[in-house]
Design a protein around this motif. Structure first.
Motif, mmCIF file in Angstrom:
data_model
loop_
_atom_site.group_PDB
_atom_site.id
_atom_site.type_symbol
_atom_site.label_atom_id
_atom_site.label_comp_id
_atom_site.label_asym_id
_atom_site.label_seq_id
_atom_site.Cartn_x
_atom_site.Cartn_y
_atom_site.Cartn_z
ATOM 1 N N ALA A 433 0.834 -1.210 0.000
ATOM 2 C CA ALA A 433 0.000 0.000 0.000
ATOM 3 C C ALA A 433 0.867 1.258 0.000
ATOM 4 O O ALA A 433 0.579 2.224 -0.721
ATOM 5 C CB ALA A 433 -0.921 -0.007 1.213
ATOM 6 N N LYS A 434 1.905 1.221 0.764
ATOM 7 C CA LYS A 434 2.820 2.376 0.814
ATOM 8 C C LYS A 434 3.500 2.582 -0.538
ATOM 9 O O LYS A 434 3.626 3.710 -1.024
ATOM 10 C CB LYS A 434 3.868 2.154 1.898
ATOM 11 N N ALA A 435 3.933 1.477 -1.165
ATOM 12 C CA ALA A 435 4.595 1.572 -2.471
ATOM 13 C C ALA A 435 3.641 2.117 -3.525
ATOM 14 O O ALA A 435 4.037 2.910 -4.396
ATOM 15 C CB ALA A 435 5.131 0.205 -2.880
ATOM 16 N N GLN A 436 2.386 1.719 -3.467
ATOM 17 C CA GLN A 436 1.393 2.212 -4.437
ATOM 18 C C GLN A 436 1.112 3.698 -4.231
ATOM 19 O O GLN A 436 0.958 4.442 -5.200
ATOM 20 C CB GLN A 436 0.110 1.383 -4.318
ATOM 21 N N LYS A 481 1.301 -1.035 -11.385
ATOM 22 C CA LYS A 481 1.644 -1.052 -9.958
ATOM 23 C C LYS A 481 0.399 -1.184 -9.096
ATOM 24 O O LYS A 481 0.395 -1.921 -8.094
ATOM 25 C CB LYS A 481 2.399 0.234 -9.592
ATOM 26 N N LEU A 482 -0.662 -0.480 -9.480
ATOM 27 C CA LEU A 482 -1.893 -0.511 -8.686
ATOM 28 C C LEU A 482 -2.600 -1.866 -8.773
ATOM 29 O O LEU A 482 -3.387 -2.210 -7.885
ATOM 30 C CB LEU A 482 -2.842 0.598 -9.148
ATOM 31 N N LYS A 483 -2.314 -2.645 -9.821
ATOM 32 C CA LYS A 483 -2.945 -3.955 -9.983
ATOM 33 C C LYS A 483 -2.244 -5.039 -9.156
ATOM 34 O O LYS A 483 -2.775 -6.144 -9.012
ATOM 35 C CB LYS A 483 -2.934 -4.362 -11.466
ATOM 36 N N GLU A 484 -1.063 -4.742 -8.654
ATOM 37 C CA GLU A 484 -0.332 -5.734 -7.882
ATOM 38 C C GLU A 484 -1.083 -6.082 -6.595
ATOM 39 O O GLU A 484 -1.690 -5.223 -5.967
ATOM 40 C CB GLU A 484 1.069 -5.211 -7.548
#
Length: 827
Positions: A433-436, A481-484
């Motif tokens: 969540a932080k990475a997104q 990235k958001l789909k990960e």
């Protein structure tokens, strides 16, 4: 009992006589004690009076000593008066003075005996007691005849003369007129009396604490700057004292670092103007004096130490061009250690320019910087690369770690680090969540920058399309990235097993490599023992020499092998690989733990697994960083050699000979101006006799016949040679590219491209107009690459390389007058 009572009445009259005698004795004792104490008191008073007059101590302390002297006299009298006096002794003294035949002392003695036996006497003692009582009564009858004054006369104290003498001396000293001590503050000089801005200056003087609020302690920072031990109390400048730099009419305050009775420590401001100044000290807004101080240019060699190193402008420009190359390479290849090395050398150049270091110190510092850059180097890069490839081969077998494994196999450790960080995010939902969120913020920032560029109305359609394409690519990257999503427990177990398996495989390979190294060492050691035995058993001298030669070769091999093994143990890469292997194994074990029923415990377990994967990524990055550093060092060993050669050629100030006898500095300045397309100095710098020194040599004729050569110092007188001349006059003021004679040469060149000029035309134009044109930059870069390649592949003496590279640094297409940009690195 009657005898006892009568004895008591009789003894009272005797005690009365003894009491009067005792009082007189005590008075005499008090007088004796006071007289003796007067000697000590006089000495004390003498010290007190002289000390106050000489200002050894404060008036309060002096008065205290005088009072103590008076107390000494009283104390002496008390001690003399209170000394023990036995009744029998006093009575005997009265008896002898009054001719009483010891009747009083006998009565006192019998009285003590009777009192001692009271209550214990037996009838047998009655007669003895009666006789004692009679003796006491006899003493009482003669008591009125006792002459107490004669027995205890008052006499002059035996120490009276000495006491009077000391008192007289004390009085005499008290009346003497001692010379007064000068307490006026005085300033003597500044140490040092010259220095660049920022110099710490010690103002020497006397009585500098007079009228100053209070003594000060130096700050810990100031003590560190001066090389003194720390731990001092915080320094507070005196409220009523100031120090200024300048003149009485115009001055600026200085920072006060310390203040004592004989020294004031200040620091010259970093922006102080160059020139002769005064350091003015004020107390209570009144000047107490000033000292001279000269603020000098740190680059002014006149003030440098005789042993300081001196770099000529050419050498400095050459070294700076090398440093520029190293800095560019450090940024391009992402090697911060190389950039730090370049900064250290740049600081050395600045110190050399300011005369702070000697040539020996410069070379020693360069050697230390090179050692720090090469610290913990890997001796066998191929072995580490093979370990990474084996690790990647194992990881590539699983779909989840396929991309990670392929990155390791290709030795793309930067990509491998990124893949490990992605896995760390997928293990922990909070990390993902932080990475997104970070990806969103980065996209918004990048999008805003690109849209700002798109708003430019002067953009072409092609440029707009490229910017729009970049925005679309950034959006696509964000969407991916958001789909990960995070891994489920099954995927975590599979990932953990693969990581643990790969880590154990890597550990196994490392153990195998250690065993191979040990076996290789054992093999050489066995061969050495065999050759030593063979040498001892050699039958001929030739066989013995042959054995010795092979033995030395094997010993050299063993030394090299042991050195390599030591370097392997100290290798930063291998240390990072060990930590990588351990962290990967721990991450695998953590991922395979059973799923926790409690959500908080499960989150904590995921965080631990994610952290272990991030640790693996970090160690992978360290291996990658060290590989970059070593590859860059190997690729740029030529620049290191050039830098070392330039430093070696630096001279010391005291050994540089005449001060620019051929006006070289002015020529360099004129050359630099012309190289940038400016007018220069009109040829004045190149005329004979313009240098600061005077030449003493004679020119040598180089032409044919009886011509005379014109040298810098005067007319040459040597006869000409019998062949054409090959000499060159550095002071030739004519245009080196100008044409002479009436010939008309034409060089017709074909035009390539869109009417571009030829290389020959470009170089001629640069010689006439300077090195600032765009076309010259391209030609320079091409030739510079060719020269670098030749010098790298051909065996040339270092001195040749030095002059060739310095030449290219001198003709660098620079636009800035103060610095030459780095030349492009050779491919």
């Amino acid at each position: 009992m009657q005898t006892t009572d009568s004895s008591t009445k009789s003894i009272a009259s005797i005690h009365a006589v003894i009491g009067r005698a005792r009082a007189r004795l005590r008075a005499q004792g008090a007088l004796e004690g006071a007289t003796t104490a007067t000697i000590l008191a006089a000495v004390t008073a003498l010290i007190a009076i002289y000390g106050m007059r000489a200002e050894w101590f404060s008036p309060t302390a002096g008065i205290g000593l005088v009072v103590a002297a008076g107390v000494m006299i009283v104390l002496g009298a008390v001690i003399g008066a209170t000394r023990a006096l036995d009744d029998e002794v006093v009575a005997r003294r009265v008896d002898r003075a009054s001719n009483l035949a010891d009747r009083l002392s006998t009565a006192i003695s019998f009285d003590r005996a009777i009192r001692a036996h009271t209550g214990t006497a037996t009838p047998d003692h009655a007669e003895t007691l009666a006789l004692m009582g009679a003796a006491i009564a006899d003493g009482a009858r003669v008591a009125p005849r006792a002459d107490v004054r004669k027995a205890t006369p008052f006499v002059v104290p035996k120490d009276l003369k000495a006491a009077i003498g000391f008192l007289a001396i004390s009085a005499l000293v008290a009346g003497l007129a001692l010379p007064s001590i000068d307490r006026t503050p005085h300033l003597y000089a500044a140490s040092p009396d010259h220095g660049p801005a920022g110099t710490i200056v010690h103002i020497k003087g006397r009585n500098l604490l007079t009228n100053v609020a209070s003594p000060m302690a130096m700050t810990a920072a100031a003590r560190g700057a001066l090389g003194a031990p720390g731990g001092a109390l915080p320094f507070v400048a005196p409220a009523n004292a100031q120090v200024f730099l300048g003149t009485t009419a115009q001055a600026r305050p200085l920072e006060i670092l310390g203040w004592s009775h004989d020294e004031i420590t200040v620091q010259i401001p970093a922006d102080a103007k160059i020139g002769d100044m005064k350091i003015i000290v004020q107390v209570d807004q009144r000047p107490i004096g000033d000292v001279s101080f000269t603020v000098v240019d740190p680059k002014d060699v006149k003030y440098h130490d005789e042993n300081s190193v001196v770099l000529t402008p050419d050498d400095r420009a050459y070294v700076e061009s090398i440093l520029g190359e190293l800095k560019n390479i450090a940024q391009r290849d992402k090697v911060p250690e190389l950039d730090e090395f370049a900064k250290k050398i740049q600081k050395l150049l600045e110190d050399a320019e300011q005369g702070k270091i000697t040539k020996e110190q410069l070379l020693a510092a360069l050697e230390e910087a090179e050692k720090a850059l090469a610290d913990k180097a890997e001796p066998n890069q191929a072995e580490v690369d093979k370990q990474m490839q084996e690790l990647g081969k194992e990881l590539a077998k699983d779909q989840q770690t396929k991309e990670l494994g392929e990155a390791f196999q290709k030795n793309d450790l930067e990509k491998a680090q990124q893949e490990l960080e992605k896995l760390a995010q997928k293990v922990d939902k909070n990390e993902l969540a932080k990475a997104q969120e970070d990806a969103k913020a980065e996209f918004e920032k990048q999008k805003a920058e690109l849209e700002k560029k798109l708003a430019d109305k002067n953009l072409t359609e092609k440029e707009k399309a490229e910017l729009e394409k970049k925005i679309a690519e950034a959006q696509k990257k964000l969407d991916e990235k958001l789909k990960e999503k995070t891994l489920d427990q099954k995927q975590k177990d599979e990932l953990g097993k693969k990581l643990e398996q790969a880590a154990k495989q890597l550990d196994k390979k490392q153990d195998e490599q250690k065993k191979q190294d040990q076996q290789a060492q054992q093999k050489i050691e066995e061969e050495i023992r065999r050759l030593e035995k063979q040498k001892d058993q050699a039958k001929t001298e030739k066989d013995k020499q042959d054995s010795e030669r092979r033995l030395e070769q094997k010993k050299d091999e063993l030394k090299k092998l042991q050195k390599d093994q030591d370097q392997k143990q100290q290798s930063a890469q291998r240390e990072a690989v060990k930590r990588l292997q351990k962290n990967m194994e721990k991450a695998g074990e953590s991922l395979q733990k059973p799923e926790q029923k409690d959500q908080d415990q499960q989150d904590q377990q995921d965080q631990q697994s994610s952290q272990k994967l991030k640790d693996v990524a970090r160690e992978t990055g360290k291996v990658d960083q060290d590989q970059r550093k070593q590859a860059t060092q190997k690729k740029n060993s030529s620049q290191m050699d050039d830098l070392r050669e330039a430093m070696r050629r630096a001279k010391q100030k005291g050994n540089k000979g005449p001060n620019d006898p051929f006006n070289k500095q002015a020529k360099n300045q004129d050359f630099g101006q012309r190289a940038r397309g400016q007018k220069g100095q009109g040829g004045q710098s190149w005329k004979p006799g313009q240098g600061q020194g005077q030449g003493q040599g004679q020119g040598q004729g180089q032409g044919q016949g009886q011509g005379q050569g014109q040298g810098q110092g005067g007319q040459g007188t040597q006869p000409g040679g019998d062949s054409w001349g090959v000499g060159h006059d550095d002071n030739n003021t004519s245009d080196p590219t100008g044409k002479s004679g009436n010939t008309k040469d034409q060089d017709i060149q074909g035009k390539a491209g869109q009417g571009g000029s030829t290389k020959r035309e470009t170089i001629l134009a640069a010689a006439q107009k300077g090195f600032a044109s765009t076309s010259y930059k391209k030609v320079y870069a091409e030739y510079q690459r060719i020269v670098e390649e030749v010098m790298r592949t051909e065996k040339l003496p270092s001195s040749y390389k030095y002059y060739v590279k310095r030449y290219f640094a001198k003709i660098h297409p620079s636009m800035e007058p103060s610095s030459a940009p780095a030349t492009p690195a050779a491919p």
